[in-house]
Design a protein around this motif. Structure first.
Motif, PDB file in Angstrom:
ATOM      1  N   ASP A 448       0.838  -1.210   0.000  1.00  0.00           N
ATOM      2  CA  ASP A 448       0.000   0.000   0.000  1.00  0.00           C
ATOM      3  C   ASP A 448       0.872   1.258   0.000  1.00  0.00           C
ATOM      4  N   LEU A 449       1.963   1.211   0.747  1.00  0.00           N
ATOM      5  CA  LEU A 449       2.867   2.363   0.795  1.00  0.00           C
ATOM      6  C   LEU A 449       3.533   2.578  -0.556  1.00  0.00           C
ATOM      7  N   PHE A 450       3.950   1.487  -1.198  1.00  0.00           N
ATOM      8  CA  PHE A 450       4.564   1.622  -2.517  1.00  0.00           C
ATOM      9  C   PHE A 450       3.553   2.145  -3.533  1.00  0.00           C
ATOM     10  N   GLU A 451       2.303   1.684  -3.452  1.00  0.00           N
ATOM     11  CA  GLU A 451       1.276   2.171  -4.372  1.00  0.00           C
ATOM     12  C   GLU A 451       1.049   3.665  -4.205  1.00  0.00           C
ATOM     13  N   LYS A 452       1.126   4.141  -2.967  1.00  0.00           N
ATOM     14  CA  LYS A 452       1.002   5.572  -2.719  1.00  0.00           C
ATOM     15  C   LYS A 452       2.156   6.325  -3.379  1.00  0.00           C
ATOM     16  N   TYR A 453       3.380   5.808  -3.195  1.00  0.00           N
ATOM     17  CA  TYR A 453       4.544   6.436  -3.836  1.00  0.00           C
ATOM     18  C   TYR A 453       4.382   6.434  -5.348  1.00  0.00           C
ATOM     19  N   LEU A 454       3.892   5.330  -5.899  1.00  0.00           N
ATOM     20  CA  LEU A 454       3.726   5.210  -7.348  1.00  0.00           C
ATOM     21  C   LEU A 454       2.731   6.248  -7.874  1.00  0.00           C
ATOM     22  N   ARG A 455       1.673   6.485  -7.120  1.00  0.00           N
ATOM     23  CA  ARG A 455       0.684   7.487  -7.521  1.00  0.00           C
ATOM     24  C   ARG A 455       1.311   8.877  -7.508  1.00  0.00           C
ATOM     25  N   PHE A 456       2.125   9.190  -6.514  1.00  0.00           N
ATOM     26  CA  PHE A 456       2.793  10.486  -6.455  1.00  0.00           C
ATOM     27  C   PHE A 456       3.861  10.607  -7.540  1.00  0.00           C
ATOM     28  N   TYR A 457       4.556   9.504  -7.797  1.00  0.00           N
ATOM     29  CA  TYR A 457       5.603   9.468  -8.827  1.00  0.00           C
ATOM     30  C   TYR A 457       5.027   9.897 -10.182  1.00  0.00           C
ATOM     31  N   TRP A 458       3.807   9.435 -10.489  1.00  0.00           N
ATOM     32  CA  TRP A 458       3.137   9.775 -11.751  1.00  0.00           C
ATOM     33  C   TRP A 458       2.310  11.055 -11.632  1.00  0.00           C
ATOM     34  N   LYS A 459       2.433  11.756 -10.506  1.00  0.00           N
ATOM     35  CA  LYS A 459       1.688  13.004 -10.280  1.00  0.00           C
ATOM     36  C   LYS A 459       0.183  12.799 -10.426  1.00  0.00           C
ATOM     37  N   ASN A 460      -0.287  11.647  -9.934  1.00  0.00           N
ATOM     38  CA  ASN A 460      -1.723  11.336  -9.887  1.00  0.00           C
ATOM     39  C   ASN A 460      -2.364  11.288 -11.271  1.00  0.00           C
ATOM     40  N   SER A 461      -1.599  10.919 -12.270  1.00  0.00           N
ATOM     41  CA  SER A 461      -2.116  10.843 -13.634  1.00  0.00           C
ATOM     42  C   SER A 461      -3.144   9.722 -13.772  1.00  0.00           C
TER      43      SER A 461
END
Length: 526
Positions: A448-461
């Motif tokens: 879940d933490l990595f998924e959150k980082y992934l969402r921020f990494y893509w700027k919530n695209s």
């Protein structure tokens, strides 16, 4: 053209722009094909030894001072608010409603060909496809920043101003984009200090940054002289010699606090001029050491700016390894680093060369303003320690702000909002490098933490790409790689942790399956 990799006009345009310089470099080469491959591409070709490209910077005979125990900054002390803009890629020719799916490296222009269906039309505020930033989006962002963040102390601006039409650019067209972007910043922030760094797209041809000893038609002085004229709006006159020589500078921002801006194009493996001689072009790293030694002697804290992150695969291995040594030597002086280039929202960690488990520094990689490619436009706000006795000028928190491009194009009105605060989103005690290091290992174990980082990494695209287990390994490895083309060493520990976790998951699954089977057998046979 035969394999239809690019359209004929793209191929011919690139040949027309680049052929003369490439031929000049090739005629002066003393490298084998294997060496060229290893130099340009990195580990995938192996690392053949070439004495022309093996070099070490020299450090002054001053011992490294004792390393102080990292201490969280004091609560309630004065702070600075800093805006980070990167990779604007302003496209003066962007046209809403034009073809956004043209099959070339840049679309959304009148010249991008006919629109074959309604869903192929370029959006009003930008597009998730291979399109750059329209003027209205840049103006909307700057207007939003000026309104929502009126108390910005200074701006760091880490380059890449022109659009991605690299087959169609001239020196004058790139200079015009630079002048226009400077004017945009002056219009919205007339009294705010700005500290710029040079991107790889500012040159024409792209990535072409010959060292100072290349004179005549191939010289890059056309760009560096204009940079000096434009940057002089914010920088003191004594920065002019180093800017005109190599587009780098050092400036005292406040007593005890210095910013050093580096030209990272001298580590760019797509800069073919480095094939002739990559040994510290423009003597930049040696100058960097001189500046850092002076800062250490005076008790100053230093922030470093640049465009290409030193751990990115685009940065030459030998340059990156020398840079890593410099960061290690001056870890008590350099308290933050800021880069761009990737367009994503991420960071890189640096470790002690002799104790690989001890993290020493962090490089923040700011999100791009451009939506190129599959991204929302974004910018970053840092909160940094302010002026008080004992201030280390550490980063206390950072916020990423974005515009939902899908929503803006649908509703016709852009909405800029805070995507996250690093401290709150990741539940961090502080933003010391050790805390970021702990976060990387937590992400390896907590999906879940990595998924959150992934969402921020893509700027919530809304069109971000999925990330499978191999992708996760690669992304976490990137966070630990402040040194390029050395993943065998920088990523060994995190890779092992992920693989151990995967093995435990398999064991649990198998055990669970066996248990269920055993229970079913017992129930059936009684």
């Amino acid at each position: 053209m035969s394999f239809k990799i690019e359209t004929p006009r793209v191929c011919m345009g690139i040949i027309y722009l680049m052929a003369d310089e490439v031929v000049y470099v090739v005629e002066n080469l003393v490298m084998s094909p294997d060496e060229v491959c290893g130099f340009l591409i990195g580990d995938i070709c192996g690392t053949p030894y070439n004495p022309y490209h093996e070099w070490r910077v020299a450090f002054p005979p001053v011992p490294k001072p004792p390393i102080p125990q990292p201490e969280p900054p004091m609560e309630g002390m004065p702070t600075l608010k800093v805006l980070h803009l990167s990779d604007t890629h302003f496209d003066p020719e962007y046209r809403a409603g034009s073809n956004a799916d043209c099959g070339e490296p840049l679309c959304c222009r009148a010249s991008s060909g006919p629109v074959k269906s309604l869903d192929k039309r370029a959006g009003l505020w930008g597009d998730y496809r291979k399109c750059d930033t329209p003027l209205r989006t840049i103006e909307s962002m700057l207007d939003n920043i000026a309104y929502l963040h009126p108390n910005i102390d200074y701006i760091i601006w880490t380059g890449d101003l022109p659009p991605h039409d690299i087959w169609n650019q001239t020196r004058e067209s790139n200079l015009n984009v630079m002048r226009a972007t400077v004017q945009q910043l002056m219009d919205y922030f007339p009294y705010t200090p700005i500290f710029p760094a040079l991107g790889n797209h500012e040159a024409a041809p792209v990535n072409s940054f010959p060292p100072p000893y290349i004179l005549g038609d191939y010289s890059v002085s056309w760009l560096y002289d204009e940079l000096d004229r434009q940057w002089r709006r914010w920088l003191p006159q004594d920065t002019s010699p180093s800017i005109r020589k190599g587009a780098f500078y050092s400036v005292l921002v406040r007593p005890g606090f210095r910013i050093i801006s580096l030209n990272m194009n001298y580590c760019n493996n797509k800069n073919w001029w480095l094939l002739i001689n990559s040994t510290d072009p423009a003597e930049e790293l040696q100058w960097f050491i001189y500046e850092l030694q002076g800062a250490e002697d005076r008790g100053e804290k230093v922030h470093v700016l640049g465009h290409i992150p030193p751990g990115h695969h685009d940065c030459l291995k030998i340059w990156s390894h020398n840079y890593y040594k410099i960061i290690n030597r001056f870890e008590s002086t350099i308290t933050a680093q800021f880069f761009g280039h990737t367009h994503f929202d991420e960071f890189e960690l640096f470790y002690d060369e002799y104790d690989r488990h001890r993290v020493t520094n962090i490089a923040y990689i700011g999100p791009s303003v451009t939506s190129y490619y599959k991204l929302n436009p974004g910018y970053r706000i840092y909160t940094i320690e302010g002026e008080y006795t004992g201030s280390q000028k550490l980063v206390l928190d950072h916020e990423t702000w974005v515009m939902n491009l899908d929503e803006a194009n649908r509703d016709g009105v852009p909405r800029w909002y805070q995507l996250y605060s690093a401290k709150r989103a990741y539940n961090m005690r502080n933003l010391l490098p050790e805390e970021w290091n702990s976060l990387v290992y937590k992400m390896a174990l907590e999906d879940d933490l990595f998924e959150k980082y992934l969402r921020f990494y893509w700027k919530n695209s809304v069109v971000r790409e999925p990330c499978d287990p191999e992708c996760k390994k690669r992304m976490l490895c990137d966070l630990k790689s402040g040194r390029s083309n050395d993943r065998k060493h920088t990523c060994a520990k995190i890779k092992k942790q992920i693989e151990n976790r995967e093995w435990k998951d398999w064991k649990n699954w198998i055990f669970s399956g066996l248990t269920i089977t055993s229970l079913a057998t017992w129930w059936f046979w009684g």
